[in-house]
Scaffold this motif. Structure first.
Motif, PDB file in Angstrom:
ATOM      1  N   SER A  45       0.832  -1.201   0.000  1.00  0.00           N
ATOM      2  CA  SER A  45       0.000   0.000   0.000  1.00  0.00           C
ATOM      3  C   SER A  45       0.869   1.254   0.000  1.00  0.00           C
ATOM      4  O   SER A  45       0.578   2.227  -0.712  1.00  0.00           O
ATOM      5  N   LEU A  46       1.953   1.229   0.778  1.00  0.00           N
ATOM      6  CA  LEU A  46       2.880   2.369   0.784  1.00  0.00           C
ATOM      7  C   LEU A  46       3.509   2.570  -0.594  1.00  0.00           C
ATOM      8  O   LEU A  46       3.675   3.705  -1.049  1.00  0.00           O
ATOM      9  N   CYS A  47       3.840   1.466  -1.262  1.00  0.00           N
ATOM     10  CA  CYS A  47       4.413   1.566  -2.613  1.00  0.00           C
ATOM     11  C   CYS A  47       3.414   2.204  -3.576  1.00  0.00           C
ATOM     12  O   CYS A  47       3.788   3.042  -4.395  1.00  0.00           O
ATOM     13  N   GLU A  48       2.154   1.787  -3.460  1.00  0.00           N
ATOM     14  CA  GLU A  48       1.125   2.359  -4.329  1.00  0.00           C
ATOM     15  C   GLU A  48       0.926   3.840  -4.041  1.00  0.00           C
ATOM     16  O   GLU A  48       0.756   4.645  -4.962  1.00  0.00           O
ATOM     17  N   ASP A  49       0.953   4.219  -2.760  1.00  0.00           N
ATOM     18  CA  ASP A  49       0.809   5.626  -2.390  1.00  0.00           C
ATOM     19  C   ASP A  49       1.960   6.448  -2.964  1.00  0.00           C
ATOM     20  O   ASP A  49       1.762   7.576  -3.425  1.00  0.00           O
ATOM     21  N   THR A  50       3.162   5.883  -2.936  1.00  0.00           N
ATOM     22  CA  THR A  50       4.333   6.578  -3.472  1.00  0.00           C
ATOM     23  C   THR A  50       4.190   6.770  -4.979  1.00  0.00           C
ATOM     24  O   THR A  50       4.463   7.846  -5.503  1.00  0.00           O
ATOM     25  N   SER A  51       3.717   5.736  -5.669  1.00  0.00           N
ATOM     26  CA  SER A  51       3.534   5.818  -7.115  1.00  0.00           C
ATOM     27  C   SER A  51       2.462   6.832  -7.468  1.00  0.00           C
ATOM     28  O   SER A  51       2.586   7.566  -8.445  1.00  0.00           O
ATOM     29  N   ALA A  52       1.405   6.888  -6.679  1.00  0.00           N
ATOM     30  CA  ALA A  52       0.320   7.829  -6.945  1.00  0.00           C
ATOM     31  C   ALA A  52       0.800   9.271  -6.819  1.00  0.00           C
ATOM     32  O   ALA A  52       0.430  10.134  -7.611  1.00  0.00           O
ATOM     33  N   GLY A  53       1.656   9.532  -5.849  1.00  0.00           N
ATOM     34  CA  GLY A  53       2.184  10.886  -5.657  1.00  0.00           C
ATOM     35  C   GLY A  53       3.073  11.306  -6.813  1.00  0.00           C
ATOM     36  O   GLY A  53       3.037  12.448  -7.268  1.00  0.00           O
ATOM     37  N   LEU A  54       3.876  10.398  -7.333  1.00  0.00           N
ATOM     38  CA  LEU A  54       4.750  10.699  -8.465  1.00  0.00           C
ATOM     39  C   LEU A  54       3.935  10.883  -9.739  1.00  0.00           C
ATOM     40  O   LEU A  54       4.231  11.750 -10.552  1.00  0.00           O
ATOM     41  N   ALA A  55       2.927  10.066  -9.921  1.00  0.00           N
ATOM     42  CA  ALA A  55       2.128  10.121 -11.139  1.00  0.00           C
ATOM     43  C   ALA A  55       1.326  11.418 -11.209  1.00  0.00           C
ATOM     44  O   ALA A  55       1.067  11.926 -12.288  1.00  0.00           O
ATOM     45  N   ALA A  56       0.954  11.962 -10.079  1.00  0.00           N
ATOM     46  CA  ALA A  56       0.165  13.187 -10.057  1.00  0.00           C
ATOM     47  C   ALA A  56       1.023  14.404 -10.360  1.00  0.00           C
ATOM     48  O   ALA A  56       0.509  15.503 -10.515  1.00  0.00           O
ATOM     49  N   GLY A  57       2.316  14.237 -10.427  1.00  0.00           N
ATOM     50  CA  GLY A  57       3.205  15.347 -10.750  1.00  0.00           C
ATOM     51  C   GLY A  57       3.421  16.294  -9.592  1.00  0.00           C
ATOM     52  O   GLY A  57       3.804  17.443  -9.792  1.00  0.00           O
ATOM     53  N   ALA A  59       5.618  15.927  -7.200  1.00  0.00           N
ATOM     54  CA  ALA A  59       6.990  15.914  -6.710  1.00  0.00           C
ATOM     55  C   ALA A  59       7.900  16.650  -7.686  1.00  0.00           C
ATOM     56  O   ALA A  59       7.769  16.544  -8.889  1.00  0.00           O
ATOM     57  N   ALA A  60       8.834  17.373  -7.150  1.00  0.00           N
ATOM     58  CA  ALA A  60       9.800  18.103  -7.964  1.00  0.00           C
ATOM     59  C   ALA A  60      11.181  17.527  -7.703  1.00  0.00           C
ATOM     60  O   ALA A  60      11.458  17.045  -6.626  1.00  0.00           O
ATOM     61  N   GLY A  61      12.035  17.532  -8.715  1.00  0.00           N
ATOM     62  CA  GLY A  61      13.436  17.155  -8.686  1.00  0.00           C
ATOM     63  C   GLY A  61      13.896  16.251  -7.558  1.00  0.00           C
ATOM     64  O   GLY A  61      13.814  15.042  -7.638  1.00  0.00           O
ATOM     65  N   VAL A  62      14.471  16.861  -6.513  1.00  0.00           N
ATOM     66  CA  VAL A  62      15.088  16.137  -5.404  1.00  0.00           C
ATOM     67  C   VAL A  62      14.048  15.279  -4.672  1.00  0.00           C
ATOM     68  O   VAL A  62      14.323  14.151  -4.285  1.00  0.00           O
ATOM     69  N   LEU A  63      12.845  15.821  -4.550  1.00  0.00           N
ATOM     70  CA  LEU A  63      11.787  15.075  -3.878  1.00  0.00           C
ATOM     71  C   LEU A  63      11.431  13.814  -4.676  1.00  0.00           C
ATOM     72  O   LEU A  63      11.207  12.754  -4.103  1.00  0.00           O
ATOM     73  N   ALA A  64      11.453  13.939  -6.009  1.00  0.00           N
ATOM     74  CA  ALA A  64      11.163  12.780  -6.854  1.00  0.00           C
ATOM     75  C   ALA A  64      12.253  11.719  -6.694  1.00  0.00           C
ATOM     76  O   ALA A  64      11.961  10.521  -6.634  1.00  0.00           O
ATOM     77  N   LEU A  65      13.524  12.151  -6.627  1.00  0.00           N
ATOM     78  CA  LEU A  65      14.625  11.203  -6.416  1.00  0.00           C
ATOM     79  C   LEU A  65      14.494  10.502  -5.059  1.00  0.00           C
ATOM     80  O   LEU A  65      14.686   9.294  -4.947  1.00  0.00           O
ATOM     81  N   ASN A  66      14.187  11.299  -4.057  1.00  0.00           N
ATOM     82  CA  ASN A  66      14.014  10.750  -2.720  1.00  0.00           C
ATOM     83  C   ASN A  66      12.845   9.758  -2.705  1.00  0.00           C
ATOM     84  O   ASN A  66      12.936   8.676  -2.119  1.00  0.00           O
TER      85      ASN A  66
END
Length: 146
Positions: A45-57, A59-66
């Motif tokens: 579920s945490l992995c899916e939440d992480t993917s959802a945040g990235l897909a929504a755009g 996250a910026a630069g460093v946050l996306a890497l993190n």
């Protein structure tokens, strides 16, 4: 030095204790298995939440890497946890087989003890009947002699 055989009733009780112990052990293993499954579900579920945040755009630069590193770490943990679960389930299979074998052994001994007990009761009944028949014969013979 001769060893006395263990009475059958005591042996049945010992086998019953072994079955109880193995049942408790298996129940603890099942509880552990459920914790593994719950943890895996939460991590996925945490992995899916992480993917959802990235897909929504969002996250910026460093946050996306993190976020990506976090997701990789989570996926590695999920994989390791799944391997641990597989090993645990293999141990559960062995424990289940031991429990079934012990339960069968206990049941066989219990049935043998029950049959032995019934045979002893029948033998006792036959002896009592013989004593009663002998007493009745004596009374009858004394009655005829008088």
């Amino acid at each position: 030095m001769s060893s006395k055989p263990i009475p059958l009733d005591r042996l049945v009780a010992l086998r019953e204790k072994e079955v109880d112990r193995l049942s408790a052990d298996f129940a603890a293993r099942e509880a552990m298995r459920q914790r593994y499954l719950d943890n895996l579900a939460r991590m996925r579920s945490l992995c899916e939440d992480t993917s959802a945040g990235l897909a929504a755009g969002k996250a910026a630069g460093v946050l996306a890497l993190n976020n990506g590193a976090y997701k990789q770490t989570l996926l590695a943990m999920v994989d390791a946890h799944a391997q641990d679960l597989a090993a645990h389930e293999a141990q559960m299979d062995v424990a289940r087989q031991a429990l079934h074998q012990a339960a069968r052994g206990h049941e066989v001994l219990r049935q043998v003890a029950e049959k032995q007990s019934l045979a002893l009761l029948r033998a006792q009944g036959v002896r009592e009947q013989k004593v009663n028949d002998d007493l009745a014969s004596q009374v009858w013979l004394r009655g005829r002699a008088s």
